[in-house]
Design a protein around this motif. Sequence first.
Motif, PDB file in Angstrom:
ATOM      1  N   ARG A 503      33.989  38.368  33.980  1.00 43.01           N
ATOM      2  CA  ARG A 503      34.570  38.443  32.630  1.00 43.01           C
ATOM      3  C   ARG A 503      33.742  39.364  31.733  1.00 43.01           C
ATOM      4  NH1 ARG A 503      35.510  32.328  32.581  1.00 43.01           N
ATOM      5  NH2 ARG A 503      37.756  32.020  32.808  1.00 43.01           N
ATOM      6  N   LYS A 507      34.735  42.911  29.899  1.00 42.24           N
ATOM      7  CA  LYS A 507      34.585  43.061  28.442  1.00 42.24           C
ATOM      8  C   LYS A 507      33.729  44.284  28.097  1.00 42.24           C
ATOM      9  CE  LYS A 507      32.734  40.446  24.489  1.00 42.24           C
ATOM     10  NZ  LYS A 507      32.032  39.180  24.112  1.00 42.24           N
ATOM     11  N   GLU A 518      41.853  44.252  34.652  1.00 38.17           N
ATOM     12  CA  GLU A 518      41.913  43.108  33.745  1.00 38.17           C
ATOM     13  C   GLU A 518      41.582  41.832  34.517  1.00 38.17           C
ATOM     14  OE1 GLU A 518      45.182  41.623  30.732  1.00 38.17           O
ATOM     15  OE2 GLU A 518      45.274  43.827  30.947  1.00 38.17           O
ATOM     16  N   VAL A 519      40.854  40.930  33.879  1.00 39.62           N
ATOM     17  CA  VAL A 519      40.431  39.697  34.545  1.00 39.62           C
ATOM     18  C   VAL A 519      41.105  38.507  33.874  1.00 39.62           C
ATOM     19  CG1 VAL A 519      38.481  38.197  35.093  1.00 39.62           C
ATOM     20  CG2 VAL A 519      38.225  40.688  35.255  1.00 39.62           C
ATOM     21  N   ASN A 520      42.034  37.902  34.594  1.00 35.85           N
ATOM     22  CA  ASN A 520      42.724  36.708  34.101  1.00 35.85           C
ATOM     23  C   ASN A 520      42.519  35.578  35.098  1.00 35.85           C
ATOM     24  OD1 ASN A 520      44.014  37.842  31.705  1.00 35.85           O
ATOM     25  ND2 ASN A 520      45.219  39.062  33.145  1.00 35.85           N
ATOM     26  N   ILE A 521      41.941  34.493  34.627  1.00 39.76           N
ATOM     27  CA  ILE A 521      41.631  33.362  35.499  1.00 39.76           C
ATOM     28  C   ILE A 521      42.240  32.104  34.894  1.00 39.76           C
ATOM     29  CG2 ILE A 521      39.772  31.965  36.529  1.00 39.76           C
ATOM     30  CD1 ILE A 521      38.072  34.688  35.945  1.00 39.76           C
ATOM     31  N   PRO A 522      42.988  31.336  35.676  1.00 47.96           N
ATOM     32  CA  PRO A 522      43.563  30.090  35.150  1.00 47.96           C
ATOM     33  C   PRO A 522      42.469  29.167  34.611  1.00 47.96           C
ATOM     34  CG  PRO A 522      44.490  30.636  37.307  1.00 47.96           C
ATOM     35  CD  PRO A 522      43.362  31.592  37.066  1.00 47.96           C
ATOM     36  N   ASN A 523      42.742  28.503  33.495  1.00 48.57           N
ATOM     37  CA  ASN A 523      41.759  27.623  32.862  1.00 48.57           C
ATOM     38  C   ASN A 523      41.238  26.550  33.800  1.00 48.57           C
ATOM     39  OD1 ASN A 523      41.870  28.968  30.428  1.00 48.57           O
ATOM     40  ND2 ASN A 523      43.541  27.700  29.632  1.00 48.57           N
ATOM     41  N   SER A 526      38.035  27.122  36.142  1.00 49.17           N
ATOM     42  CA  SER A 526      36.650  27.188  35.656  1.00 49.17           C
ATOM     43  C   SER A 526      35.795  26.065  36.243  1.00 49.17           C
ATOM     44  CB  SER A 526      36.617  27.121  34.131  1.00 49.17           C
ATOM     45  OG  SER A 526      37.184  28.282  33.586  1.00 49.17           O
ATOM     46  N   TYR A 533      39.220  35.735  44.788  1.00 49.08           N
ATOM     47  CA  TYR A 533      40.021  36.254  43.676  1.00 49.08           C
ATOM     48  C   TYR A 533      40.083  37.779  43.791  1.00 49.08           C
ATOM     49  CZ  TYR A 533      39.482  31.642  41.537  1.00 49.08           C
ATOM     50  OH  TYR A 533      39.511  30.290  41.290  1.00 49.08           O
ATOM     51  N   PHE A 535      41.243  41.265  41.633  1.00 52.59           N
ATOM     52  CA  PHE A 535      41.638  41.859  40.349  1.00 52.59           C
ATOM     53  C   PHE A 535      41.901  43.349  40.565  1.00 52.59           C
ATOM     54  CE2 PHE A 535      38.552  38.436  39.451  1.00 52.59           C
ATOM     55  CZ  PHE A 535      39.418  37.544  38.835  1.00 52.59           C
TER      56      PHE A 535
END
Length: 607
Positions: A503, A507, A518-523, A526, A533, A535
């Motif tokens: 992440r 950024k 882009e880094v999208n990870i399901p909540n 965590s 994964y 990306f």
Amino acid sequence: MRKMSAFRDQKSGEVRIAHSLHKNEEEFVAKRRETVFQSLQKLGIHCSQNDVPNIALLGSGGGQRAMVGLLGSLVELDKAGLLDCILYLSGVSGSTWCMASLYQEPDWSTKLDTVKDKIIKRLSGPGVSCENAYAKLKNYHKKENFSLTDVWAVLVVTEYVKEIDDHSLTDQWDQLSKDPFPIYAAIDKQCKQEEDGDPWFEISPYEAGYSLSGAFVETSSFGSQFHSGSKKKHQPEIDMLYLQALCGSVLADGDENVKFFLQKIKEFFQNLTSIKKTETVERSREEFGGDKRMIFPTEKLNLTDVEAAEVYMKKYTEDVCNDLHLFRLGPNTDPRAPSDEKCYQVLMDLVDMNLSVLNGKDPSALEQTIRTTLNEISGGKRRMIFPIQKLNLADKEAAKVYMKKYTEDVCNDLCLFRLGPNNLFLSICICMAKWIWGRRYNFLHKMTDKAVPAALLESNMRDFEDAGLLNNSPYFSVLREERNIDLIISLDFSEGDPFKTVREAAKMCKKLNIPFPEVNIPNEDSKKPKDFYVFKGQDAPTVIHIPLFNVVNCGDDIEAWKNKYATFQLSYSAEMITDLMEVAGKNISNNREKLKEQIRALIGEKH
């Protein structure tokens, strides 16, 4: 592949500022790509030589957990036939400890099973002796720019790696040709604190320098004194033990880490008396061929022979003085001077006082003891000039400022009245007060180049520390445009958030206009991460992210595994090492087909 920038010739002992690879790295990459091509063919992944993807493997920080985790991952990559597909191997902190061990062995990737067994045997064996550690620390103390990184190397890194590696990075690389290209990552502390700085620092077998600015110096000259781009005073190349400490100095930040380190220093101080006694005895044995007592023979004096008695007493007196010189008093020592033990006791009390303040405990009793002892040492002539005050321990920042000044003042007193400015233990306390880590001469000092941030050109010194203090994975060493990386495999051994590194990289890349997916990870992931994964992004490298402990290899026991392998604990047993390697290895063996699939996809995109 993107076209590499032209290499600008670099003379020995000069700074190179250019967004291009070192010519020797270019040559290595060309040869390694041939190895990768052959490896892909064996795996049934077909492509032209021009379409061979550049793959970088990243190892995050995480102390011995990262060291062992990376080793276990590499072993499984080797079994899967994928290790020879890796072009670059880059590490932060504990991963660099694994890299340093591997690259001791010429062409380690061709005999990894044997090398692995050798490393495990060492890690689960006895540590470095106190005497050898003390000798190494004294040797480090002789060089210019002594800092807490030297102390950390000897007192802490050796506790985990179980050796003192005196080789240099260039020594190692002279013997290697068949392994991934190694990049050790660190950060510039001052740049970390500046908005427009370039904190990302890399050390490879050929060059050391700032990854994004493109400012480099030969690795063998990193730490030498430069002026206006040319070397003026050579310093010896850093050895691998120091390099592991420089990259793995995560204790350079955070109160809990400071406590850990201060406790190590205290334990070392406590061993001082026995070490010093042993040192003295060994010196006397060497000089006199045995346990030294006065070597002049005892005899019955004939007091009627006055002349013979005078001769005897003259020799006897000289011999007693020689004994005192050897065992206690230096040749210029004032017999009324205080003992070294009192001085060292002050230093130990000083460490305890710092620990008390960090732990929120009233240090006034220790402070009074220190003042009393210093008064004795000075013969009542001097008291510390720093005023006594009642510390407000609730105000942590104010307490830190007070202890910094107090520690410096105590050290100044000891320097004046007993211990010389070059005393090892006094130097440690001064570095502790000023919190000096990784101090090296700045090779960019007094240069005038607009391509480099102005802040990097001004100061004579720079301080380097663990890149984990900014981002716990070495993304920016492989994101240099000229390295043309198509696929990043990120092995994350972090103790906390398993996605923080990727992440943060995304950024920072967005801020710096560096291509990154882009880094999208399901909540929900965590707390319960999966083991694989992917990306992807337009004109950006594909990033594969693999958390160490996940629901696949640990089931519902992720927290138990994390607790078992905490970052700051005693070195692992043989059983712990084997178990951790197995868990880390599953992340590769369970996903070998997915890794091959992503490589095939990259090749397909090149057409």
